[in-house]
Design a protein around this motif. Structure first.
Motif, PDB file in Angstrom:
ATOM      1  N   SER A 123      -5.892  -7.732 -10.259  1.00  0.00           N
ATOM      2  CA  SER A 123      -4.804  -6.811 -10.589  1.00  0.00           C
ATOM      3  C   SER A 123      -5.000  -5.496  -9.838  1.00  0.00           C
ATOM      4  O   SER A 123      -6.087  -4.917  -9.879  1.00  0.00           O
ATOM      5  CB  SER A 123      -4.811  -6.562 -12.108  1.00  0.00           C
ATOM      6  OG  SER A 123      -3.899  -5.556 -12.460  1.00  0.00           O
ATOM      7  N   ALA A 124      -3.960  -5.050  -9.136  1.00  0.00           N
ATOM      8  CA  ALA A 124      -3.977  -3.758  -8.418  1.00  0.00           C
ATOM      9  C   ALA A 124      -5.178  -3.623  -7.487  1.00  0.00           C
ATOM     10  O   ALA A 124      -5.757  -2.549  -7.335  1.00  0.00           O
ATOM     11  CB  ALA A 124      -3.952  -2.591  -9.411  1.00  0.00           C
ATOM     12  N   GLN A 160       0.269  -7.204  -8.443  1.00  0.00           N
ATOM     13  CA  GLN A 160       0.335  -5.898  -7.757  1.00  0.00           C
ATOM     14  C   GLN A 160       1.648  -5.237  -8.146  1.00  0.00           C
ATOM     15  O   GLN A 160       2.649  -5.931  -8.381  1.00  0.00           O
ATOM     16  CB  GLN A 160       0.271  -6.099  -6.242  1.00  0.00           C
ATOM     17  CG  GLN A 160      -0.322  -4.930  -5.472  1.00  0.00           C
ATOM     18  CD  GLN A 160      -1.832  -4.964  -5.387  1.00  0.00           C
ATOM     19  OE1 GLN A 160      -2.460  -5.950  -5.777  1.00  0.00           O
ATOM     20  NE2 GLN A 160      -2.441  -3.895  -4.887  1.00  0.00           N
ATOM     21  N   SER A 161       1.663  -3.918  -8.185  1.00  0.00           N
ATOM     22  CA  SER A 161       2.890  -3.223  -8.555  1.00  0.00           C
ATOM     23  C   SER A 161       3.563  -2.596  -7.355  1.00  0.00           C
ATOM     24  O   SER A 161       2.902  -1.996  -6.505  1.00  0.00           O
ATOM     25  CB  SER A 161       2.587  -2.123  -9.571  1.00  0.00           C
ATOM     26  OG  SER A 161       3.743  -1.348  -9.790  1.00  0.00           O
ATOM     27  N   LYS A 162       4.895  -2.736  -7.304  1.00  0.00           N
ATOM     28  CA  LYS A 162       5.615  -2.068  -6.213  1.00  0.00           C
ATOM     29  C   LYS A 162       5.601  -0.553  -6.423  1.00  0.00           C
ATOM     30  O   LYS A 162       5.908   0.207  -5.522  1.00  0.00           O
ATOM     31  CB  LYS A 162       7.039  -2.607  -6.061  1.00  0.00           C
ATOM     32  CG  LYS A 162       7.896  -2.554  -7.286  1.00  0.00           C
ATOM     33  CD  LYS A 162       9.232  -3.257  -7.008  1.00  0.00           C
ATOM     34  CE  LYS A 162      10.072  -3.349  -8.276  1.00  0.00           C
ATOM     35  NZ  LYS A 162      10.882  -4.553  -8.328  1.00  0.00           N
ATOM     36  N   ASP A 203       2.803   1.000  -7.046  1.00  0.00           N
ATOM     37  CA  ASP A 203       1.429   1.392  -6.742  1.00  0.00           C
ATOM     38  C   ASP A 203       1.407   2.141  -5.415  1.00  0.00           C
ATOM     39  O   ASP A 203       1.581   1.551  -4.355  1.00  0.00           O
ATOM     40  CB  ASP A 203       0.553   0.131  -6.665  1.00  0.00           C
ATOM     41  CG  ASP A 203      -0.941   0.441  -6.585  1.00  0.00           C
ATOM     42  OD1 ASP A 203      -1.290   1.531  -6.087  1.00  0.00           O
ATOM     43  OD2 ASP A 203      -1.733  -0.412  -7.017  1.00  0.00           O
ATOM     44  N   GLU A 230       4.714  -9.449  -8.747  1.00  0.00           N
ATOM     45  CA  GLU A 230       4.945  -8.035  -8.420  1.00  0.00           C
ATOM     46  C   GLU A 230       5.593  -7.355  -9.612  1.00  0.00           C
ATOM     47  O   GLU A 230       6.656  -7.748 -10.069  1.00  0.00           O
ATOM     48  CB  GLU A 230       5.822  -7.903  -7.165  1.00  0.00           C
ATOM     49  CG  GLU A 230       5.740  -6.512  -6.562  1.00  0.00           C
ATOM     50  CD  GLU A 230       6.386  -6.430  -5.181  1.00  0.00           C
ATOM     51  OE1 GLU A 230       5.687  -6.698  -4.187  1.00  0.00           O
ATOM     52  OE2 GLU A 230       7.586  -6.114  -5.102  1.00  0.00           O
ATOM     53  N   THR A 231       4.896  -6.334 -10.117  1.00  0.00           N
ATOM     54  CA  THR A 231       5.358  -5.651 -11.325  1.00  0.00           C
ATOM     55  C   THR A 231       5.799  -4.234 -10.970  1.00  0.00           C
ATOM     56  O   THR A 231       5.901  -3.886  -9.788  1.00  0.00           O
ATOM     57  CB  THR A 231       4.214  -5.608 -12.358  1.00  0.00           C
ATOM     58  OG1 THR A 231       3.125  -4.867 -11.786  1.00  0.00           O
ATOM     59  CG2 THR A 231       3.726  -6.996 -12.723  1.00  0.00           C
ATOM     60  N   THR A 232       6.044  -3.432 -11.986  1.00  0.00           N
ATOM     61  CA  THR A 232       6.376  -2.016 -11.775  1.00  0.00           C
ATOM     62  C   THR A 232       5.345  -1.185 -12.528  1.00  0.00           C
ATOM     63  O   THR A 232       4.626  -1.699 -13.368  1.00  0.00           O
ATOM     64  CB  THR A 232       7.787  -1.693 -12.311  1.00  0.00           C
ATOM     65  OG1 THR A 232       7.828  -2.056 -13.692  1.00  0.00           O
ATOM     66  CG2 THR A 232       8.858  -2.440 -11.560  1.00  0.00           C
ATOM     67  N   GLY A 233       5.299   0.082 -12.232  1.00  0.00           N
ATOM     68  CA  GLY A 233       4.338   0.955 -12.917  1.00  0.00           C
ATOM     69  C   GLY A 233       3.343   1.540 -11.937  1.00  0.00           C
ATOM     70  O   GLY A 233       3.169   1.037 -10.824  1.00  0.00           O
ATOM     71  N   HIS A 273      -0.350   2.868 -10.343  1.00  0.00           N
ATOM     72  CA  HIS A 273      -1.601   2.162 -10.042  1.00  0.00           C
ATOM     73  C   HIS A 273      -2.534   2.096 -11.257  1.00  0.00           C
ATOM     74  O   HIS A 273      -3.194   1.091 -11.494  1.00  0.00           O
ATOM     75  CB  HIS A 273      -2.317   2.850  -8.870  1.00  0.00           C
ATOM     76  CG  HIS A 273      -3.673   2.281  -8.597  1.00  0.00           C
ATOM     77  ND1 HIS A 273      -3.853   1.079  -7.953  1.00  0.00           N
ATOM     78  CD2 HIS A 273      -4.920   2.730  -8.924  1.00  0.00           C
ATOM     79  CE1 HIS A 273      -5.153   0.812  -7.884  1.00  0.00           C
ATOM     80  NE2 HIS A 273      -5.812   1.797  -8.457  1.00  0.00           N
ATOM     81  N   TYR A 312      -0.960  -4.157 -16.160  1.00  0.00           N
ATOM     82  CA  TYR A 312       0.430  -4.608 -16.135  1.00  0.00           C
ATOM     83  C   TYR A 312       0.819  -5.563 -17.255  1.00  0.00           C
ATOM     84  O   TYR A 312       1.954  -6.018 -17.321  1.00  0.00           O
ATOM     85  CB  TYR A 312       0.771  -5.169 -14.750  1.00  0.00           C
ATOM     86  CG  TYR A 312       0.476  -4.157 -13.654  1.00  0.00           C
ATOM     87  CD1 TYR A 312       0.994  -2.865 -13.732  1.00  0.00           C
ATOM     88  CD2 TYR A 312      -0.353  -4.478 -12.584  1.00  0.00           C
ATOM     89  CE1 TYR A 312       0.702  -1.917 -12.761  1.00  0.00           C
ATOM     90  CE2 TYR A 312      -0.650  -3.531 -11.600  1.00  0.00           C
ATOM     91  CZ  TYR A 312      -0.112  -2.252 -11.695  1.00  0.00           C
ATOM     92  OH  TYR A 312      -0.410  -1.324 -10.732  1.00  0.00           O
TER      93      TYR A 312
END
Length: 215
Positions: free
Chosen positions: A113-114, A138-140, A142, A191-194, A196, A200
């Protein structure tokens, strides 16, 4: 490291083992336990969960030593050694990735994660000797390790290493799945949001993923 066992722990039954590596800035493994909230879900499913102190992902010799945690836990608890899983966030996600890519630990599946693992890193890394089930999160949002260089590029590399089909399907949780891989494995990119510094919260999805694979 801190070890958590199911309430129903029975020393005669071999259980799956989930190792969770800590992000930077963590003084105690209990902070990673609070951050991820993995204990209730994982122990309910019968997992032994080990939370490991923070280690920077850039000293390979240190990480080889850290990898012994799985053996140490298995010497004290009844562990199914074909069902070792690793995850972690940020530096912990990088460490989890390295454990699987360099085969420092015999992981059945990994969910970084991340992670600070990018295209340059995987392009310079040879594929592990066997196909590995991987769920890359991973977050978009980040800004430290932004996709597609982080997250997406490593997921592509894992899928190529496992000789997965190019075609993907999208699950209801938004994770993109590559099937048709060697040895029946699967590679997912979620791919998540939020920001770094946020976990998630795909705990049940991650455990569902782990539940399906063993060495």
């Amino acid at each position: 490291s801190n070890v958590r066992t199911p309430a129903t722990y029975d020393a005669t039954k071999a259980l799956p083992h989930l190792v969770v590596f800590s992000p930077a800035g963590v003084k105690e493994p209990s902070q990673t336990e609070q951050f991820t909230q993995l204990t209730p879900s994982a122990t309910k499913r019968g997992y032994v969960v080990t939370y490991v102190n923070h280690f920077a992902p850039n000293d390979i010799n240190v990480l080889k030593d850290v990898a012994k945690v799985a053996t140490q836990v298995a010497s004290k608890w009844c562990i199914d050694e074909k069902r070792l899983y690793v995850t972690g966030h940020s530096d912990g996600g990088s460490v989890a990735s390295i454990m699987a890519a360099y085969e420092f630990m015999p992981v059945a599946a990994v969910a970084p994660s991340a992670a600070g693992i990018n295209k340059q890193f995987v392009d310079g890394t040879k594929c592990p000797s066997h196909a590995t089930p991987v769920m890359v999160i991973q977050s978009k949002g980040d800004t430290l390790f932004p996709p597609p260089d982080f997250g997406q590029a490593p997921a592509t590399w894992w899928g190529d290493c496992a000789k997965c089909a190019a075609m993907t399907t999208v699950q209801t949780n938004g994770c993109v799945v590559r099937g048709g891989c060697s040895d029946g494995v699967e590679v997912q990119y979620c791919e998540t949001t939020g920001a770094h510094g946020k976990w998630y919260g795909l705990n049940e999805d991650m455990l569902d993923f782990f539940d399906r694979f063993a060495l």
